[in-house]
Enzyme design. Structure first.
Site, PDB file in Angstrom:
ATOM      1  N   ASP A   1       0.445   4.034   6.277  1.00 13.02           N
ATOM      2  CA  ASP A   1       1.408   4.883   7.008  1.00 13.02           C
ATOM      3  C   ASP A   1       0.863   5.381   8.339  1.00 13.02           C
ATOM      4  OD1 ASP A   1       3.055   4.718   4.718  1.00 13.02           O
ATOM      5  OD2 ASP A   1       2.013   6.437   3.833  1.00 13.02           O
TER       6      ASP A   1
ATOM      7  N   GLY B   1       3.888  -0.208  11.945  1.00 11.37           N
ATOM      8  CA  GLY B   1       5.188  -0.831  12.224  1.00 11.37           C
ATOM      9  C   GLY B   1       5.586  -0.629  13.672  1.00 11.37           C
TER      10      GLY B   1
ATOM     11  N   HIS C   1       7.378   0.112   6.726  1.00  4.97           N
ATOM     12  CA  HIS C   1       7.070   0.344   8.130  1.00  4.97           C
ATOM     13  C   HIS C   1       8.326   0.874   8.800  1.00  4.97           C
ATOM     14  CE1 HIS C   1       3.706  -2.922   8.126  1.00  4.97           C
ATOM     15  NE2 HIS C   1       3.498  -1.950   7.284  1.00  4.97           N
TER      16      HIS C   1
ATOM     17  N   SER D   1       0.169   6.845  20.928  1.00  5.00           N
ATOM     18  CA  SER D   1       1.603   6.917  20.665  1.00  5.00           C
ATOM     19  C   SER D   1       1.999   8.386  20.609  1.00  5.00           C
ATOM     20  CB  SER D   1       1.896   6.199  19.348  1.00  5.00           C
ATOM     21  OG  SER D   1       3.246   6.336  19.011  1.00  5.00           O
TER      22      SER D   1
END
Ligand code: GDP
Length: 425
Positions: A13, A17, A41, A414
């Site tokens: 996790d 993805g 994902h 991110s």
């Protein structure tokens, strides 16, 4: 012929993805090489929000070929329903291929998984009950079913009979279930897989030709390094290797093919399922981080279960990057930490044998306690930032410090779940 593996540095996790969805824009072939529908994902792009369980995360691009390699645990029904959902939601039909050597998750794998978790009670592994452990057990017991076997009724029946004989004893005498009849299983699996045939081919042959033509390949890992059966938190790993080192095996590539290993890690920690987790936050303290994490809070994409959360663990992540052979790190969810005055980071473990910066064997993990360093927070929304030097100075410091501790360059940061919420450092 660049081959990139995108893999998890932690417990899963980590946001792989999203990274695969982003990197697939400049990739020709995306391959899932292990695991099955037991992890999800989450991907948010122009088509909406998707939780992909089995399909490679490159399926949103018309220019890509997406492959489920020989190492995958193929649940045919889940595969077809995920494919149907994509089409129903307006995604152009992807070029999707399944290796004829991939093996099938059978109904008895799922039932066995459910029964065994129930029997273990408080000692349950936290399985997603997708049949993955019994599937891989059968594969190595040599009673698995390859996709290619579907075309040969006798061969299929022989394998199913061999797999079912000991399981039926367990079903009837341990789990209080009716025995499964091999003939019925043969018929039902043939029915359920009728629509699978157009997807099936020799993906390994295709891949080798593609490599010689210089195509760009991406290997998409599931879960993370600490769930590896050999190197992870045994007995709480997953049942196949999520390591980049296994990716070439599960996909069918030469070991020398991988040119870049991107290990994905969150700016904090999260963990679904049971097992030691040194930086775990107790409730109710965990609640705030859990609710702010990910795109809709930290809840499992497959099970909806609340994820266990905690602060960044340098010891676990450095180890995870090492066994992945990471050449680059992608740090996700940095935006989530914008509410904190001060951010704890675990830099060493303290346990009865002393202080250590090395990740110990599972037997010693239960007693390990975190040694914290506190980093100043930045207390602002950074989700709109697109350049590293536009991040608040304390956010830059946090990233640079983690990079130093992990020992691998952080190449992407991110700062939100959407495709474009990324900083290339
Ligand atoms: P995977 O299995 O490694 O792909 O990870 P999951 O999809 O299970 O979990 C990652 C979660 O974080 C998902 O909810 C993503 O939408 C979300 N996510 C990914 N990157 C970011 C990010 O930078 N910020 C935020 N807030 N959420 C992110």
């Amino acid at each position: 012929m660049p081959v990139t593996a995108v893999v998890g540095a932690n417990w899963g996790d980590e946001g792989k993805g999203k990274m695969v969805d982003m990197l697939a824009a400049e990739t020709d072939i995306i391959i899932r090489y292990q695991g099955g529908s037991n992890a999800g994902h989450t991907i948010i792009n122009d088509y909406g929000r998707f939780a992909l369980h089995l399909l490679p995360a490159g399926v949103f691009y018309p220019h890509t070929v997406n492959i489920l390699g020989p190492g995958v645990a193929l649940n045919a029904q889940r595969f077809l329903s995920e494919y149907d959902e994509l089409i129903a939601r307006g995604v152009p039909a992807p070029d999707l291929r399944v290796s004829h050597r991939a093996q099938l998750v059978m109904p008895y794998h799922i039932l066995l998984d459910e029964c065994e978790e129930k029997r273990r009670g408080a000692g349950a592994f936290g399985s997603t009950k997708q049949g993955i452990a019994p599937f891989y057990a059968d594969k190595y017991l040599k009673v698995g079913v390859q996709v290619a076997d579907l075309g040969d009724r006798d061969r299929l029946k022989t394998q199913i009979e061999a797999a079912l004989a000991p399981k039926n004893v367990l079903f009837e005498h341990l789990y209080d279930q009716p025995a499964m009849q091999p003939d019925e299983v043969v018929e039902s699996i043939r029915r359920e897989t009728e629509r699978l045939h157009p997807f099936v081919s020799d993906t390994v042959g295709f891949l080798h030709n593609a490599l010689s033509e210089g195509k760009r390949v991406l290997l998409e890992g599931q879960l993370g390094a600490l769930r590896d059966p050999d190197h992870g938190i045994y007995p709480y790993p997953t049942s196949s290797s999520p390591l980049a080192g296994f990716a070439t095996v599960g996909a069918g590539l030469p070991p020398s093919a991988i040119t870049r290993v991107v290990a994905v890690t969150k700016a904090y920690s999260s963990c679904v399922g049971a097992g030691p987790f040194v930086t775990e936050l107790p409730e109710p303290e965990a609640g705030e981080l859990r609710n702010r994490g990910g795109d809709r809070g930290e809840y499992g994409a497959t099970t909806g279960r609340p994820r266990r959360v905690g602060w960044f663990d340098v010891v676990a992540t450095r180890y995870g990057c090492r066994i992945q052979g990471a050449t680059k790190v992608a740090l996700t969810n940095l935006d989530v930490l914008g509410f904190l005055d001060s951010i704890p980071v675990c830099v060493a473990y303290l346990h009865p044998k002393g202080r250590s910066e090395d990740f110990p064997v599972a037997a010693e993990l239960d007693e390990a306690r975190p040694e914290w360093v506190y980093m100043p927070g930045w207390k602002q929304d950074i989700s709109g930032v697109r350049k590293f030097h536009d991040l608040p100075p304390n956010a830059q410091r946090y990233v640079l410090r983690l990079e130093e501790w992990i020992g691998v360059p952080i190449a992407w940061i991110s700062i939100g779940p959407k495709r474009d919420q990324i900083i290339v450092k």
